[in-house]
Scaffold this active site. Structure first.
Site, PDB file in Angstrom:
ATOM      1  CE  LYS A  40      -3.148  -2.326   3.195  1.00  0.00           C
ATOM      2  NZ  LYS A  40      -3.481  -2.373   4.630  1.00  0.00           N
ATOM      3  N   GLY A  41       2.121   1.139   0.383  1.00  0.00           N
ATOM      4  CA  GLY A  41       2.954   2.300   0.658  1.00  0.00           C
ATOM      5  C   GLY A  41       3.122   3.280  -0.490  1.00  0.00           C
ATOM      6  CG  ASP A  97       6.764   2.825   0.372  1.00  0.00           C
ATOM      7  OD1 ASP A  97       7.567   1.966  -0.042  1.00  0.00           O
ATOM      8  OD2 ASP A  97       5.995   2.618   1.325  1.00  0.00           O
ATOM      9  CG  ASP A 100      14.589  -0.525   5.097  1.00  0.00           C
ATOM     10  OD1 ASP A 100      15.594   0.126   5.364  1.00  0.00           O
ATOM     11  OD2 ASP A 100      13.938  -1.129   5.976  1.00  0.00           O
ATOM     12  CG  PHE A 151      10.179   4.289  11.418  1.00  0.00           C
ATOM     13  CD1 PHE A 151      10.005   3.193  10.583  1.00  0.00           C
ATOM     14  CD2 PHE A 151       9.059   4.875  12.000  1.00  0.00           C
ATOM     15  CE1 PHE A 151       8.727   2.680  10.323  1.00  0.00           C
ATOM     16  CE2 PHE A 151       7.789   4.370  11.755  1.00  0.00           C
ATOM     17  CZ  PHE A 151       7.629   3.274  10.921  1.00  0.00           C
ATOM     18  NE  ARG A 164      -0.598   1.827   4.616  1.00  0.00           N
ATOM     19  CZ  ARG A 164       0.546   1.138   4.515  1.00  0.00           C
ATOM     20  NH1 ARG A 164       1.572   1.668   3.896  1.00  0.00           N
ATOM     21  NH2 ARG A 164       0.643  -0.063   5.034  1.00  0.00           N
TER      22      ARG A 164
HETATM   23  P1  IMP Z   1      12.690  -3.711   2.201  1.00  0.00           P
HETATM   24  O1  IMP Z   1      12.128  -5.002   1.684  1.00  0.00           O
HETATM   25  O2  IMP Z   1      13.485  -3.925   3.466  1.00  0.00           O
HETATM   26  O3  IMP Z   1      13.462  -2.933   1.170  1.00  0.00           O
HETATM   27  O4  IMP Z   1      11.479  -2.878   2.718  1.00  0.00           O
HETATM   28  C1  IMP Z   1      10.708  -2.153   1.931  1.00  0.00           C
HETATM   29  C2  IMP Z   1       9.358  -1.847   2.548  1.00  0.00           C
HETATM   30  O5  IMP Z   1       9.405  -1.629   3.958  1.00  0.00           O
HETATM   31  C3  IMP Z   1       8.884  -0.581   1.933  1.00  0.00           C
HETATM   32  O6  IMP Z   1       8.102  -0.844   0.814  1.00  0.00           O
HETATM   33  C4  IMP Z   1       8.065   0.053   3.048  1.00  0.00           C
HETATM   34  O7  IMP Z   1       6.725  -0.340   2.891  1.00  0.00           O
HETATM   35  C5  IMP Z   1       8.636  -0.498   4.316  1.00  0.00           C
HETATM   36  N1  IMP Z   1       9.514   0.515   4.950  1.00  0.00           N
HETATM   37  C6  IMP Z   1      10.864   0.618   4.860  1.00  0.00           C
HETATM   38  N2  IMP Z   1      11.332   1.676   5.548  1.00  0.00           N
HETATM   39  C7  IMP Z   1      10.248   2.268   6.100  1.00  0.00           C
HETATM   40  C8  IMP Z   1      10.081   3.457   6.930  1.00  0.00           C
HETATM   41  O8  IMP Z   1      11.025   4.182   7.296  1.00  0.00           O
HETATM   42  N3  IMP Z   1       8.794   3.740   7.280  1.00  0.00           N
HETATM   43  C9  IMP Z   1       7.726   2.981   6.899  1.00  0.00           C
HETATM   44  N4  IMP Z   1       7.838   1.906   6.120  1.00  0.00           N
HETATM   45  C10 IMP Z   1       9.088   1.535   5.727  1.00  0.00           C
HETATM   46 MG    MG Z   2       6.274  -0.471   0.315  1.00  0.00          MG
END
Ligand code: IMP
Ligand code: MG
Length: 187
Positions: A40-41, A97, A100, A151, A164
């Site tokens: 949803k992000g 969005d 990470d 964060f 959101r």
């Molecule tokens: P990854 O798989 O670790 O790259 O995580 C990606 C997902 O984690 C993103 O699509 C976001 O939905 C969530 N995410 C990563 N960092 C944040 C943050 O600082 N705030 C809120 N959601 C986050």
């Molecule tokens: Mg996301």
């Protein structure tokens, strides 16, 4: 609020700039490219971005989950909803969005490549948390790079599925986090 990371004005300038770069990149595609929203992000970012693209494009979405509401990733990615378009022979622009650890993007690229033969896959993310990357995932079009592990919430980014709908991005403080915890536990 501990820190305002992007104001509404800054978001809108970033979105216009990314749209211009994407248009330049995609102007001579044979088949209309597919803009894939990672729900949803990415929802608010995606909606603002596609409205700025003056090309023939297809819109699709997929829903992944990795954070399960908290402050850090679970390290496992699951797919809640699959995409609907046929991506064969098309350029796919994944709109996210924030990238990470990179696990979600690696998972999604593998998933797409296992089902289709896309021409190429590009990643467009509002934020690139490069300091947190655990794999070789690269963001092709990035709104803002983050060099510290902060964060963030707002403009699609959630804490416990809240925030959101806030139109700007900020780092919450301890008091705010405790308040949202209390909403969730029903106090
Ligand atoms: P990854 O798989 O670790 O790259 O995580 C990606 C997902 O984690 C993103 O699509 C976001 O939905 C969530 N995410 C990563 N960092 C944040 C943050 O600082 N705030 C809120 N959601 C986050
Ligand atoms: Mg996301």
């Amino acid at each position: 609020m501990k820190e305002l990371v992007l104001s509404q004005e800054e978001i809108s300038a970033i979105v216009k700039d990314l749209a211009n770069k994407l248009e330049a990149e995609l102007r001579s595609e044979e088949k209309p490219p597919v803009f894939l929203c990672v729900m949803k992000g990415a929802m608010p970012f995606y909606s603002d971005l596609v409205k700025e693209i003056e090309l023939d494009i297809l819109c699709d979405y997929i829903q992944l989950s990795s954070y399960e509401g908290g402050l850090s990733s679970t390290g496992r990615v699951s797919m809640e909803k699959d995409l609907g378009e046929n991506l064969d022979g098309r350029t796919v622009i994944i709109v996210e969005d924030i990238v990470d650890s990179g696990l979600s993007m690696a998972f999604l690229k593998d998933h797409i490549n296992s089902r289709f033969k896309p021409k190429r896959i590009l990643i467009c993310a509002l934020f690139d948390k490069i300091c947190a990357r655990t794999n070789g995932v690269k963001v092709d079009f990035c709104g803002k790079e983050l060099h510290e592990a902060k964060f963030l919430v707002g403009y699609g980014l959630d804490y416990r599925q809240l925030l959101r709908n806030v139109p700007y991005v900020f780092v919450p403080d301890e008091k705010e986090l405790a308040y949202w915890d209390s909403l969730d536990s029903g106090h």
